[in-house]
Design an enzyme around this catalytic site. Structure first.
Site, PDB file in Angstrom:
ATOM      1  N   HIS A   1      29.867 -11.464 -32.809  1.00 28.77           N
ATOM      2  CA  HIS A   1      30.192 -12.707 -32.100  1.00 28.77           C
ATOM      3  C   HIS A   1      31.136 -12.423 -30.934  1.00 28.77           C
ATOM      4  CE1 HIS A   1      31.262 -17.176 -32.267  1.00 28.77           C
ATOM      5  NE2 HIS A   1      32.184 -16.675 -31.458  1.00 28.77           N
ATOM      6  N   GLU A   2      32.180 -11.639 -31.188  1.00 27.52           N
ATOM      7  CA  GLU A   2      33.166 -11.347 -30.137  1.00 27.52           C
ATOM      8  C   GLU A   2      32.582 -10.450 -29.046  1.00 27.52           C
ATOM      9  OE1 GLU A   2      35.632 -13.231 -30.032  1.00 27.52           O
ATOM     10  OE2 GLU A   2      35.409 -13.935 -32.081  1.00 27.52           O
TER      11      GLU A   2
ATOM     12  N   CYS B   1      33.144 -21.617 -32.914  1.00 32.66           N
ATOM     13  CA  CYS B   1      33.815 -20.871 -31.852  1.00 32.66           C
ATOM     14  C   CYS B   1      34.951 -21.700 -31.278  1.00 32.66           C
ATOM     15  CB  CYS B   1      32.797 -20.533 -30.767  1.00 32.66           C
ATOM     16  SG  CYS B   1      33.457 -19.562 -29.404  1.00 32.66           S
ATOM     17  N   LEU B   2      36.090 -21.057 -31.057  1.00 29.46           N
ATOM     18  CA  LEU B   2      37.231 -21.748 -30.464  1.00 29.46           C
ATOM     19  C   LEU B   2      36.905 -22.267 -29.069  1.00 29.46           C
ATOM     20  CD1 LEU B   2      40.112 -19.336 -31.548  1.00 29.46           C
ATOM     21  CD2 LEU B   2      39.513 -21.550 -32.565  1.00 29.46           C
TER      22      LEU B   2
ATOM     23  N   GLY C   1      38.757 -14.597 -34.673  1.00 30.70           N
ATOM     24  CA  GLY C   1      38.431 -13.665 -33.601  1.00 30.70           C
ATOM     25  C   GLY C   1      38.652 -14.308 -32.251  1.00 30.70           C
TER      26      GLY C   1
ATOM     27  N   HIS D   1      30.728 -12.414 -26.557  1.00 28.51           N
ATOM     28  CA  HIS D   1      31.594 -13.035 -25.543  1.00 28.51           C
ATOM     29  C   HIS D   1      31.802 -12.100 -24.349  1.00 28.51           C
ATOM     30  CE1 HIS D   1      32.910 -16.888 -27.063  1.00 28.51           C
ATOM     31  NE2 HIS D   1      33.227 -16.382 -28.240  1.00 28.51           N
TER      32      HIS D   1
ATOM     33  N   GLN E   1      37.811 -15.487 -23.385  1.00 35.68           N
ATOM     34  CA  GLN E   1      38.198 -16.786 -23.926  1.00 35.68           C
ATOM     35  C   GLN E   1      39.599 -17.199 -23.497  1.00 35.68           C
ATOM     36  OE1 GLN E   1      36.756 -15.676 -28.102  1.00 35.68           O
ATOM     37  NE2 GLN E   1      36.487 -17.910 -28.018  1.00 35.68           N
TER      38      GLN E   1
END
Length: 166
Positions: free
Chosen positions: A130-131, A88-89, A46, A134, A51
């Site tokens: 989660h997304e 997480c990236l 994701g 963000h 991000q």
């Protein structure tokens, strides 16, 4: 299509609330395509627009069943709860257990502005939540119940566990 730089937790943009997408144009399509390419290149499941440095309410997700694009997503319903490991990236090499809904219904738009609803459960529901976090300036580390070691992550991977390690 182009790869975009993934912002990490030190970047203030990750703590800002994203703006509603109002223009459904070629720039949005390019952003979504770039986000998918960037997500796949980073081996994530994701990615949210903040991000990659864009404060727009857009996310892409692929838990292995094909890419899903959510523009202006809103969670309408939640059901149950489950605790599982996330990463997480934007927060490299950090993992932790997070409580999320087991099921969600999300209202969103596609890249052309058409409204739709997505029913998600399990890993997909976790990734969606989660997304969307963000988009509101929330990182998973804000919700961690217990941080998890790299050794524990490797053990889970060797067992074939599917985790939201973005």
């Amino acid at each position: 299509m182009a790869l975009r730089k993934i912002r990490t937790y030190e970047d203030e943009i990750l703590r800002k609330k994203s703006k509603v997408v109002e223009k459904f144009d070629q720039r949005l399509c390019q952003l979504l395509d770039d986000m998918k390419d960037t997500m796949y290149e980073a081996n994530g499941i994701g990615l949210a627009a903040p991000q990659v440095g864009v404060l727009k309410r857009a996310v892409v997700i692929d838990i292995g069943e094909g890419a899903i694009e959510l523009v202006n997503p809103e969670i309408e319903q939640v059901e149950g709860s489950a605790v599982d490991v996330e990463g997480c990236l934007s927060v490299p090499n950090v993992w932790g257990e997070v409580e999320r809904p087991q099921k969600v219904v999300v209202k969103a738009q596609d890249r052309f502005g058409n409204e739709f609803r997505l029913e998600a459960e399990g890993l997909l529901a976790r990734a969606v939540c989660h997304e969307i976090d963000h988009l509101d300036g929330i990182l998973f580390v804000d919700k961690v119940i217990r941080f998890v070691s790299e050794e524990e992550i490797e053990q889970r991977r060797s067992r074939g566990d599917k985790m939201d390690l973005e």
